[in-house]
Design a protein around this motif. Structure first.
Motif, PDB file in Angstrom:
ATOM      1  N   ALA A 131       0.837  -1.263   0.099  1.00 17.60           N
ATOM      2  CA  ALA A 131      -0.027   0.061   0.108  1.00 17.60           C
ATOM      3  C   ALA A 131       0.816   1.333   0.059  1.00 17.60           C
ATOM      4  CB  ALA A 131      -1.015   0.017   1.212  1.00 17.60           C
ATOM      5  N   THR A 132       0.531   2.324  -0.685  1.00 15.32           N
ATOM      6  CA  THR A 132       1.144   3.344  -0.998  1.00 15.32           C
ATOM      7  C   THR A 132       0.328   4.616  -0.605  1.00 15.32           C
ATOM      8  OG1 THR A 132       1.099   3.658  -3.186  1.00 15.32           O
ATOM      9  CG2 THR A 132       3.131   2.466  -2.259  1.00 15.32           C
ATOM     10  N   ALA A 133       0.731   5.750  -0.371  1.00 10.42           N
ATOM     11  CA  ALA A 133      -0.059   7.119  -0.418  1.00 10.42           C
ATOM     12  C   ALA A 133       0.806   8.151  -0.684  1.00 10.42           C
ATOM     13  CB  ALA A 133      -0.718   7.103   1.066  1.00 10.42           C
ATOM     14  N   ALA A 134       0.387   9.068  -1.670  1.00  9.01           N
ATOM     15  CA  ALA A 134       1.190  10.176  -1.985  1.00  9.01           C
ATOM     16  C   ALA A 134       0.701  11.264  -0.964  1.00  9.01           C
ATOM     17  CB  ALA A 134       0.959  10.569  -3.155  1.00  9.01           C
ATOM     18  N   PRO A 135       1.531  12.255  -0.496  1.00 11.32           N
ATOM     19  CA  PRO A 135       1.186  13.441   0.136  1.00 11.32           C
ATOM     20  C   PRO A 135      -0.348  13.952   0.017  1.00 11.32           C
ATOM     21  CG  PRO A 135       3.618  13.764  -0.344  1.00 11.32           C
ATOM     22  CD  PRO A 135       2.818  12.556  -1.237  1.00 11.32           C
ATOM     23  N   GLY A 136      -1.132  13.786   0.876  1.00 14.68           N
ATOM     24  CA  GLY A 136      -2.606  14.441   0.791  1.00 14.68           C
ATOM     25  C   GLY A 136      -3.310  13.501  -0.092  1.00 14.68           C
ATOM     26  N   GLY A 137      -2.960  12.202  -0.612  1.00 17.34           N
ATOM     27  CA  GLY A 137      -3.350  11.343  -1.420  1.00 17.34           C
ATOM     28  C   GLY A 137      -3.946  10.047  -0.521  1.00 17.34           C
ATOM     29  N   ALA A 138      -5.015   9.337  -1.341  1.00 19.25           N
ATOM     30  CA  ALA A 138      -5.527   8.195  -0.869  1.00 19.25           C
ATOM     31  C   ALA A 138      -4.704   7.026  -0.898  1.00 19.25           C
ATOM     32  CB  ALA A 138      -6.904   7.830  -1.665  1.00 19.25           C
ATOM     33  N   VAL A 139      -5.033   6.042  -0.002  1.00 23.26           N
ATOM     34  CA  VAL A 139      -4.050   4.966  -0.056  1.00 23.26           C
ATOM     35  C   VAL A 139      -4.372   4.135  -1.288  1.00 23.26           C
ATOM     36  CG1 VAL A 139      -3.780   2.754   1.369  1.00 23.26           C
ATOM     37  CG2 VAL A 139      -3.899   4.843   2.384  1.00 23.26           C
ATOM     38  N   VAL A 140      -3.386   3.588  -2.018  1.00 15.22           N
ATOM     39  CA  VAL A 140      -3.377   2.841  -3.092  1.00 15.22           C
ATOM     40  C   VAL A 140      -2.897   1.423  -2.819  1.00 15.22           C
ATOM     41  CG1 VAL A 140      -2.699   2.323  -5.363  1.00 15.22           C
ATOM     42  CG2 VAL A 140      -2.962   4.821  -4.857  1.00 15.22           C
ATOM     43  N   VAL A 141      -3.596   0.352  -2.902  1.00 17.37           N
ATOM     44  CA  VAL A 141      -3.296  -0.934  -2.374  1.00 17.37           C
ATOM     45  C   VAL A 141      -2.785  -1.646  -3.618  1.00 17.37           C
ATOM     46  CG1 VAL A 141      -4.397  -3.169  -1.734  1.00 17.37           C
ATOM     47  CG2 VAL A 141      -5.028  -0.904  -0.543  1.00 17.37           C
ATOM     48  N   ALA A 142      -1.829  -2.627  -3.320  1.00 14.40           N
ATOM     49  CA  ALA A 142      -1.279  -3.305  -4.516  1.00 14.40           C
ATOM     50  C   ALA A 142      -1.297  -4.671  -4.239  1.00 14.40           C
ATOM     51  CB  ALA A 142       0.379  -2.901  -4.719  1.00 14.40           C
ATOM     52  N   GLU A 143      -1.162  -5.564  -5.286  1.00 16.05           N
ATOM     53  CA  GLU A 143      -1.368  -7.052  -5.051  1.00 16.05           C
ATOM     54  C   GLU A 143       0.154  -7.375  -4.614  1.00 16.05           C
ATOM     55  OE1 GLU A 143      -3.955  -9.184  -5.060  1.00 16.05           O
ATOM     56  OE2 GLU A 143      -5.163  -7.395  -5.009  1.00 16.05           O
ATOM     57  N   SER A 144       0.087  -8.639  -3.976  1.00 20.32           N
ATOM     58  CA  SER A 144       1.587  -9.100  -3.628  1.00 20.32           C
ATOM     59  C   SER A 144       2.070 -10.056  -4.676  1.00 20.32           C
ATOM     60  CB  SER A 144       1.343 -10.078  -2.386  1.00 20.32           C
ATOM     61  OG  SER A 144       2.585 -11.004  -2.055  1.00 20.32           O
ATOM     62  N   ASP A 145       3.463 -10.071  -4.986  1.00 17.81           N
ATOM     63  CA  ASP A 145       4.012 -10.577  -5.755  1.00 17.81           C
ATOM     64  C   ASP A 145       4.134 -11.923  -5.429  1.00 17.81           C
ATOM     65  OD1 ASP A 145       4.008  -8.895  -8.116  1.00 17.81           O
ATOM     66  OD2 ASP A 145       5.742  -8.027  -7.390  1.00 17.81           O
ATOM     67  N   ARG A 146       4.201 -12.178  -4.254  1.00 18.23           N
ATOM     68  CA  ARG A 146       4.537 -13.621  -3.723  1.00 18.23           C
ATOM     69  C   ARG A 146       3.546 -14.578  -4.185  1.00 18.23           C
ATOM     70  NH1 ARG A 146       7.361 -14.331   0.708  1.00 18.23           N
ATOM     71  NH2 ARG A 146       6.175 -16.166   1.312  1.00 18.23           N
ATOM     72  N   ALA A 147       4.448 -16.042  -4.445  1.00 14.02           N
ATOM     73  CA  ALA A 147       3.397 -17.060  -5.138  1.00 14.02           C
ATOM     74  C   ALA A 147       2.525 -17.514  -3.907  1.00 14.02           C
ATOM     75  CB  ALA A 147       4.135 -18.004  -5.464  1.00 14.02           C
ATOM     76  N   ALA A 148       1.223 -17.892  -4.097  1.00 15.30           N
ATOM     77  CA  ALA A 148       0.317 -18.627  -3.414  1.00 15.30           C
ATOM     78  C   ALA A 148       0.789 -19.724  -2.724  1.00 15.30           C
ATOM     79  CB  ALA A 148      -0.974 -18.732  -3.974  1.00 15.30           C
ATOM     80  N   GLY A 149       1.541 -20.653  -3.350  1.00 12.91           N
ATOM     81  CA  GLY A 149       1.921 -21.860  -2.914  1.00 12.91           C
ATOM     82  C   GLY A 149       2.744 -21.740  -1.529  1.00 12.91           C
TER      83      GLY A 149
END
Length: 113
Positions: free
Chosen positions: A92-110
């Motif tokens: 998750a990231t947020a720019a100054p004054g911005g909303a939180v942007v969620v990212a998917e994990s690159d980790r394998a599900a296995g």
């Protein structure tokens, strides 16, 4: 991808450590996929340092560790860091004054990763 290596450095060898950390940061900064980096020290305990770097991806970071100058200048220093996980993916990231942007994990599900 964020990599943070923590160090505990005796005050009497801090100058030598700083010189080696600058060399490591220079070697890492020359690698493809490097975005930025910092050498930081704790304000409340000057023995605690961190080398923090940001990379395009886990692959670019891992390839950088194989570069000759990194093997000579950075890897020996990184081997002295506190033995703990050091590579983190941004979820998750947020720019100054911005909303939180969620990212998917690159980790394998296995379970093998």
């Amino acid at each position: 991808m964020l990599v943070t290596n923590r160090f505990v450095v005796d005050v009497d060898v801090a100058d030598d450590f700083t010189e080696r950390a600058h060399a490591a940061l220079t070697a890492l900064a020359a690698c493809r996929g490097y975005l930025r980096g910092q050498l930081v020290r704790a304000l409340d305990d000057p023995r605690h340092w961190s080398l923090v770097t940001e990379w395009e991806s886990v692959g670019t970071y891992r390839r950088a560790l194989g570069a000759f100058e990194v093997k000579v200048s950075a890897v020996p220093l990184l081997a002295e860091s506190v033995d703990e996980p050091s590579a983190y993916e941004a979820l998750a990231t947020a720019a100054p004054g911005g909303a939180v942007v969620v990212a998917e994990s690159d980790r394998a599900a296995g379970p093998y990763r």
